[in-house]
Design a protein around this motif. Structure first.
Motif, PDB file in Angstrom:
ATOM      1  N   LEU A   1       0.807  -1.224   0.000  1.00 47.50           N
ATOM      2  CA  LEU A   1       0.000   0.000   0.000  1.00 47.50           C
ATOM      3  C   LEU A   1       0.841   1.276   0.000  1.00 47.50           C
ATOM      4  N   LEU A   2       2.143   1.146  -0.053  1.00 49.30           N
ATOM      5  CA  LEU A   2       3.004   2.307   0.130  1.00 49.30           C
ATOM      6  C   LEU A   2       2.685   3.466  -0.817  1.00 49.30           C
ATOM      7  N   PRO A   3       2.446   3.232  -2.120  1.00 50.70           N
ATOM      8  CA  PRO A   3       2.176   4.377  -3.008  1.00 50.70           C
ATOM      9  C   PRO A   3       0.917   5.163  -2.646  1.00 50.70           C
ATOM     10  N   GLN A   4      -0.068   4.503  -2.034  1.00 48.76           N
ATOM     11  CA  GLN A   4      -1.344   5.164  -1.709  1.00 48.76           C
ATOM     12  C   GLN A   4      -1.506   5.438  -0.216  1.00 48.76           C
ATOM     13  N   ALA A   5      -0.484   5.155   0.579  1.00 46.34           N
ATOM     14  CA  ALA A   5      -0.646   5.167   2.033  1.00 46.34           C
ATOM     15  C   ALA A   5      -1.153   6.504   2.566  1.00 46.34           C
ATOM     16  N   THR A   6      -0.582   7.604   2.115  1.00 51.53           N
ATOM     17  CA  THR A   6      -0.991   8.911   2.631  1.00 51.53           C
ATOM     18  C   THR A   6      -2.463   9.186   2.355  1.00 51.53           C
ATOM     19  N   GLN A   7      -2.907   8.891   1.139  1.00 50.07           N
ATOM     20  CA  GLN A   7      -4.317   9.096   0.788  1.00 50.07           C
ATOM     21  C   GLN A   7      -5.235   8.214   1.622  1.00 50.07           C
ATOM     22  N   LEU A   8      -4.848   6.965   1.797  1.00 47.98           N
ATOM     23  CA  LEU A   8      -5.691   6.027   2.536  1.00 47.98           C
ATOM     24  C   LEU A   8      -5.807   6.433   4.001  1.00 47.98           C
ATOM     25  N   ILE A   9      -4.711   6.880   4.582  1.00 44.12           N
ATOM     26  CA  ILE A   9      -4.750   7.333   5.977  1.00 44.12           C
ATOM     27  C   ILE A   9      -5.648   8.556   6.111  1.00 44.12           C
ATOM     28  N   ASP A  10      -5.601   9.462   5.154  1.00 40.52           N
ATOM     29  CA  ASP A  10      -6.484  10.629   5.177  1.00 40.52           C
ATOM     30  C   ASP A  10      -7.950  10.209   5.126  1.00 40.52           C
ATOM     31  N   GLU A  11      -8.262   9.183   4.329  1.00 35.77           N
ATOM     32  CA  GLU A  11      -9.632   8.675   4.258  1.00 35.77           C
ATOM     33  C   GLU A  11     -10.089   8.149   5.621  1.00 35.77           C
ATOM     34  N   VAL A  12      -9.189   7.460   6.318  1.00 40.39           N
ATOM     35  CA  VAL A  12      -9.514   6.936   7.647  1.00 40.39           C
ATOM     36  C   VAL A  12      -9.790   8.088   8.613  1.00 40.39           C
ATOM     37  N   ARG A  13      -8.964   9.112   8.557  1.00 40.94           N
ATOM     38  CA  ARG A  13      -9.159  10.260   9.445  1.00 40.94           C
ATOM     39  C   ARG A  13     -10.512  10.925   9.196  1.00 40.94           C
ATOM     40  N   ASN A  14     -10.925  11.000   7.941  1.00 48.04           N
ATOM     41  CA  ASN A  14     -12.240  11.564   7.634  1.00 48.04           C
ATOM     42  C   ASN A  14     -13.355  10.726   8.257  1.00 48.04           C
ATOM     43  N   CYS A  15     -13.190   9.405   8.231  1.00 48.43           N
ATOM     44  CA  CYS A  15     -14.212   8.523   8.808  1.00 48.43           C
ATOM     45  C   CYS A  15     -14.330   8.706  10.318  1.00 48.43           C
ATOM     46  N   VAL A  16     -13.194   8.792  11.010  1.00 46.09           N
ATOM     47  CA  VAL A  16     -13.262   8.877  12.477  1.00 46.09           C
ATOM     48  C   VAL A  16     -13.686  10.274  12.946  1.00 46.09           C
ATOM     49  N   ARG A  17     -13.667  11.245  12.058  1.00 43.86           N
ATOM     50  CA  ARG A  17     -14.270  12.533  12.406  1.00 43.86           C
ATOM     51  C   ARG A  17     -15.787  12.403  12.526  1.00 43.86           C
ATOM     52  N   LEU A  18     -16.365  11.500  11.748  1.00 41.31           N
ATOM     53  CA  LEU A  18     -17.815  11.284  11.769  1.00 41.31           C
ATOM     54  C   LEU A  18     -18.227  10.281  12.840  1.00 41.31           C
ATOM     55  N   SER A  19     -17.442   9.220  13.012  1.00 44.58           N
ATOM     56  CA  SER A  19     -17.684   8.220  14.058  1.00 44.58           C
ATOM     57  C   SER A  19     -16.413   8.109  14.884  1.00 44.58           C
ATOM     58  N   PRO A  20     -16.367   8.776  16.025  1.00 45.93           N
ATOM     59  CA  PRO A  20     -15.119   8.910  16.770  1.00 45.93           C
ATOM     60  C   PRO A  20     -14.590   7.574  17.298  1.00 45.93           C
ATOM     61  N   LEU A  21     -13.275   7.551  17.504  1.00 44.50           N
ATOM     62  CA  LEU A  21     -12.638   6.399  18.114  1.00 44.50           C
ATOM     63  C   LEU A  21     -13.100   6.266  19.554  1.00 44.50           C
ATOM     64  N   ARG A  22     -13.199   5.014  20.009  1.00 41.36           N
ATOM     65  CA  ARG A  22     -13.600   4.736  21.374  1.00 41.36           C
ATOM     66  C   ARG A  22     -13.029   3.385  21.806  1.00 41.36           C
ATOM     67  N   HIS A  23     -12.993   3.153  23.112  1.00 42.17           N
ATOM     68  CA  HIS A  23     -12.591   1.849  23.633  1.00 42.17           C
ATOM     69  C   HIS A  23     -13.847   0.988  23.783  1.00 42.17           C
ATOM     70  N   PHE A  24     -13.961  -0.063  22.974  1.00 42.23           N
ATOM     71  CA  PHE A  24     -15.054  -1.001  23.178  1.00 42.23           C
ATOM     72  C   PHE A  24     -14.847  -1.763  24.484  1.00 42.23           C
ATOM     73  N   THR A  25     -15.945  -2.314  24.988  1.00 44.94           N
ATOM     74  CA  THR A  25     -15.929  -3.077  26.232  1.00 44.94           C
ATOM     75  C   THR A  25     -16.316  -4.523  25.947  1.00 44.94           C
ATOM     76  N   THR A  26     -15.589  -5.468  26.516  1.00 41.72           N
ATOM     77  CA  THR A  26     -15.918  -6.879  26.342  1.00 41.72           C
ATOM     78  C   THR A  26     -17.210  -7.205  27.106  1.00 41.72           C
ATOM     79  N   PRO A  27     -17.850  -8.338  26.779  1.00 47.69           N
ATOM     80  CA  PRO A  27     -19.052  -8.727  27.529  1.00 47.69           C
ATOM     81  C   PRO A  27     -18.801  -8.851  29.028  1.00 47.69           C
TER      82      PRO A  27
END
Length: 215
Positions: free
Chosen positions: A27-53
């Protein structure tokens, strides 16, 4: 025949088990673009710590994009269409991410992969993932595709049953793992992330896991 993990060309899948493959820096040639896409996603659905059952907070930070999202809480592990924090549908999976996941699966011999979920996990130093199976999906004939960005980490590749010493595979920035077939329900995990800095992600590792939740 199993390829040597260090001698194969970067564009050629390196086989580490009967149906497990590593694509080094694919993924090296596209890595910067792909990481930016991820950042856009977590702006809409923020990162969180899930909890086990059992009520234990996971050490990794998580979110999702796609038609479904994987969640964990006291009710169990499952896929659902809405983010429990925002109460809205998960962000759309960026087309470029989905396309690269499909291409990686095809390159490793898994045709027709159409992921409907991308689990986003962010590891800070000290975070880890214990040995587990990905078994909440409806169709185990579909592979798992995993992208790694940022800090290096040791991937643990176990057996189809608990126990034994897992194989240790070193993952670097822009590496891709693909597994399926008879290895689809292998136990796997991630060793504790060491401290460090990476120019693409800073003090973290980003892992994207593409799955087909519903057949």
């Amino acid at each position: 025949m199993q390829n040597d993990l260090f001698d194969s060309p970067a564009s050629e899948p390196m086989q580490f088990s009967s149906a497990g493959f590593l694509l080094k820096q694919w993924l090296l040639p596209q890595a910067t673009q792909l990481i930016d896409e991820v950042r856009n996603c977590v702006r809409l659905s923020p990162l969180r710590h899930f909890t086990t059952p059992g009520g234990k907070s996971m050490s990794v930070l998580s979110s999702n994009c796609g038609h479904y999202g994987w969640v964990a809480d006291r009710q169990g592990y499952r896929y659902q269409r809405t983010d429990p924090i925002t109460q809205k549908p998960w962000p759309e999976m960026p087309p470029q991410l989905a396309a690269k996941a499909r291409q990686a699966a095809t390159l490793c011999g898994f045709q027709g992969f159409a992921p409907d979920v991308c689990l986003i996990n962010v590891y800070r130093p000290g975070a880890a993932m214990g040995l587990h199976q990905d078994k909440d999906e409806a169709d185990f004939s579909q592979p798992i595709v995993s992208f790694s960005f940022g800090l290096p980490v040791t991937f643990l590749w176990g057996n189809t049953t608990r126990g034994g010493s897992p194989q240790r595979i070193e993952l670097q920035h822009s590496d891709v793992l693909v597994w399926g077939g008879e290895d689809r329900l292998r136990y796997h995990g991630v060793a504790k992330l060491a401290d460090g800095q990476h120019p693409a992600t800073g003090n973290v590792r980003i892992n994207l896991t593409f799955r087909m939740a519903q057949s």
